[in-house]
Design a protein around this motif. Structure first.
Motif, mmCIF file in Angstrom:
data_model
loop_
_atom_site.group_PDB
_atom_site.id
_atom_site.type_symbol
_atom_site.label_atom_id
_atom_site.label_comp_id
_atom_site.label_asym_id
_atom_site.label_seq_id
_atom_site.Cartn_x
_atom_site.Cartn_y
_atom_site.Cartn_z
ATOM 1 N N THR A 85 0.856 -1.179 0.000
ATOM 2 C CA THR A 85 0.000 0.000 0.000
ATOM 3 C C THR A 85 0.895 1.233 0.000
ATOM 4 O OG1 THR A 85 -0.123 -0.071 2.412
ATOM 5 C CG2 THR A 85 -1.916 -1.138 1.198
ATOM 6 N N ARG A 86 0.340 2.337 -0.391
ATOM 7 C CA ARG A 86 1.118 3.579 -0.497
ATOM 8 C C ARG A 86 1.781 3.964 0.830
ATOM 9 N NH1 ARG A 86 1.541 7.390 -4.531
ATOM 10 N NH2 ARG A 86 0.038 6.298 -5.805
ATOM 11 N N GLU A 87 1.158 3.613 1.955
ATOM 12 C CA GLU A 87 1.749 3.968 3.250
ATOM 13 C C GLU A 87 3.082 3.260 3.496
ATOM 14 O OE1 GLU A 87 -0.131 2.211 6.910
ATOM 15 O OE2 GLU A 87 -1.602 1.546 5.424
#
Length: 168
Positions: A85-87
């Motif tokens: 995920t982008r995080e």
């Protein structure tokens, strides 16, 4: 913007104990050491797999997932993509972009006229090359250098370029 970023592709199994050989699609293959889990695209859904062990073989990353202890459990996923995920993405430096954010970006010339759409990014040794699909010229390759790429607006999904002589 994409919520998921591809970090690798399973190329084949490695041994009989459920390990996989992964071709990294990230700039830093050692980033797998910092991940506790990864998302596997099974073709139907995304499956979260906990990373148990990371090691390296030539240009590949060898991954062992928790509770995957048999070659038969992982073999159906050869050729499948691995995502984060982008995080959990690696932070970008100035003037760096995730490829997923560039794909399908609308490309304009410096005078504001529409040029085409960015369809792919080729990663070469010296600099990336953007593959543009245009109506006027078909496929055009633009080097990702400051002389050519004048502005990138990820939020708006646009790029402004300068065409060097001989590129079209």
């Amino acid at each position: 913007m994409e919520d998921l970023l591809q970090v690798g592709v399973i190329t084949t199994t490695h041994g009989i104990r459920g390990e996989v050989k992964v071709y990294p699609t990230t700039d830093d293959a050692h980033r797998f050491e910092d991940l506790t889990y990864i998302l596997l695209d099974t073709g139907k859904e995304l499956c979260e797999l906990e990373i148990e062990k990371v090691r390296y073989f030539k240009q590949f990353v060898i991954l062992k997932f928790k509770d995957v202890d048999n070659i038969n459990d992982i073999e159906p996923y050869k050729g499948r993509s691995l995502y984060v995920t982008r995080e959990f993405a690696v932070p970008l430096k100035e003037n760096e972009y995730y490829i997923a954010d560039l794909i399908d970006m609308k490309v304009y010339l410096e005078d504001g006229s529409f040029f085409g759409t960015l369809k792919d990014v080729m990663e070469t040794g010296a600099n990336d090359v953007y593959v543009m699909e245009t109506e006027a010229f078909g496929e055009v390759l633009i080097p990702a250098i400051k002389d050519c790429i004048k502005a990138v607006d990820v939020e708006q999904g646009t790029m402004t370029i300068h065409l060097l002589e001989g590129l079209c």
